[in-house]
Design an enzyme around this catalytic site. Sequence first.
Site, PDB file in Angstrom:
ATOM      1  N   CYS A  91       0.789  -1.220   0.000  1.00 19.12           N
ATOM      2  CA  CYS A  91       0.000   0.000   0.000  1.00 19.12           C
ATOM      3  C   CYS A  91       0.831   1.286   0.000  1.00 19.12           C
ATOM      4  O   CYS A  91       0.807   2.056  -0.958  1.00 19.12           O
ATOM      5  CB  CYS A  91      -0.934  -0.010   1.202  1.00 19.12           C
ATOM      6  SG  CYS A  91      -1.892   1.492   1.368  1.00 19.12           S
TER       7      CYS A  91
ATOM      8  N   HIS B 276      -2.472   6.500   2.853  1.00 22.74           N
ATOM      9  CA  HIS B 276      -1.466   5.885   3.722  1.00 22.74           C
ATOM     10  C   HIS B 276      -0.160   6.669   3.749  1.00 22.74           C
ATOM     11  O   HIS B 276       0.921   6.126   3.536  1.00 22.74           O
ATOM     12  CB  HIS B 276      -1.193   4.426   3.330  1.00 22.74           C
ATOM     13  CG  HIS B 276      -0.666   3.628   4.481  1.00 22.74           C
ATOM     14  ND1 HIS B 276      -0.700   2.251   4.497  1.00 22.74           N
ATOM     15  CD2 HIS B 276      -0.090   4.003   5.659  1.00 22.74           C
ATOM     16  CE1 HIS B 276      -0.163   1.812   5.632  1.00 22.74           C
ATOM     17  NE2 HIS B 276       0.207   2.866   6.349  1.00 22.74           N
TER      18      HIS B 276
END
Length: 501
Positions: free
Chosen positions: A52, A102
């Site tokens: 991610c 993120h």
Amino acid sequence: MTRPNILIVMVDQLNGTLFPDGPAAFLHAPNLRALAARSARFANAYTASPLCAPARASFMSGQLPRRTRVYDNAAEFASDIPTYAHHLRRAGYATCLSGKMHFVGPDQLHGFEARLTTDIYPADFGWTPDYRKPGERIDWWYHNLGSVTGAGVAEITNQYEYDDEVAFHAVQWLYDRARGADGRPWCLTVSFTHPHDPYVARRRYWDLYEGAPELAPPEAIPYDDMDPHSRRLMDACDWRAFDITPDHVRRARQGYFANISYIDDRLGEILGVLQATRQEAVVVFVSDHGDMLGERGLWFKMNFFEGSARVPLMIAAPGLAPGRIDTPVSTLDVTPTLAALAGISLDEVAPWTDGQSLLPVAAGAGRGFVPMEYAAEGTVTPMAGLRKGRWKYIACPADPEMLFDLQADPRERVNLAVPGAGAEAALAEFRAEAARRWDLAAYDAEVRASQARRWVVYEALRNGAYFPWDYQPLQKASERYMRNHMDLNVLEESKRFPRGE
């Protein structure tokens, strides 16, 4: 030039093999299918890194993880690295993020002028891997196969709560643009966490796939026959603690496909607002990385096989002819492409940008080698990958190299990086390119230094008073609805769209 509005819809962990030319026929995804019909569809798009945070930092900057230093899900994304949000904002755009990106570290904007939600994942160094302890599982945050055995139906989950909020705020923001409060061109990034595991879906989406042939478990490779990195990933997922049955696999795949349909509904909602408010925009649909979904016996991502590394990428833009493009490309290419569509020069950062504009590729030009890197959990030293034409090459100092002919062997079962395999010329070409691009020993030293520093900092910052880096969305409640510093007559008219109808 007139700068176009830009809508980027990003999803999480969507397997690109399910988008051979738009969504696969079995997927219940009418909005994605309609978007595909008006988009340039990049059938062989690859993540810059199959995890991610590294994938997203690379997507936003056009730089590989070794440049961004976002090696894993707990590595800080430095504030001095320009992202597409910086480039567009510098050129006069309103830039906004609703949802996940993120970002790790105290900078939680990275060029976005506004951010409408918090992130679903932590922003600190707590998820740092440790190459000093190869094979150690960090149980409280490592993936395990409970996502597979726990697949099923639920009407609300942690992830549904998040993505419902992401869509709601994106819709409200688009309505605000329509009402004319800000006349600048805009770039809105809407980033969902589905269809990322756990494979839990609402009943109305789950039932769409009841009995679908595509639920059948893919052929697994026995653990002892796997390549070394795949075995490390299996160990990291604590596979021996779970008895994965064919029914578990079918249910996990059903939940995953169901959540693609959930995403399709959210996309339709957002595009419907654009249509209803008469706003035109370039639309980009992309994922950060894929999900193996049981192929080879693997789940989730963290490798360079097709299910993990290949992602959907569709771009609908004026002057970009709809159609399928088979040339391998990268998520690194999105930032240069957005700059080209907006008439923005990246010359100042071009020497440190790994991506390329996809406008020439869409017109028939080549792309060259597509690079990938991975240096997070499940590895003991950085890995590198290259895709070009029919070939994919994987190199890691800890493991035997791999070369696959994806045209003849799309499931990547035959490693041609062995003597007598008949691919000597291709192997020599990829070895030379990998040696030109990467000093993997130096890369390993950089990752180890970063990990060691972060372990010290994290333990220090969790000792005593804790100040979180997680983004705290600001809701200006006194500037919403009706307040006593506002003229009610002006307010009601200005908040209406369309006006006077």
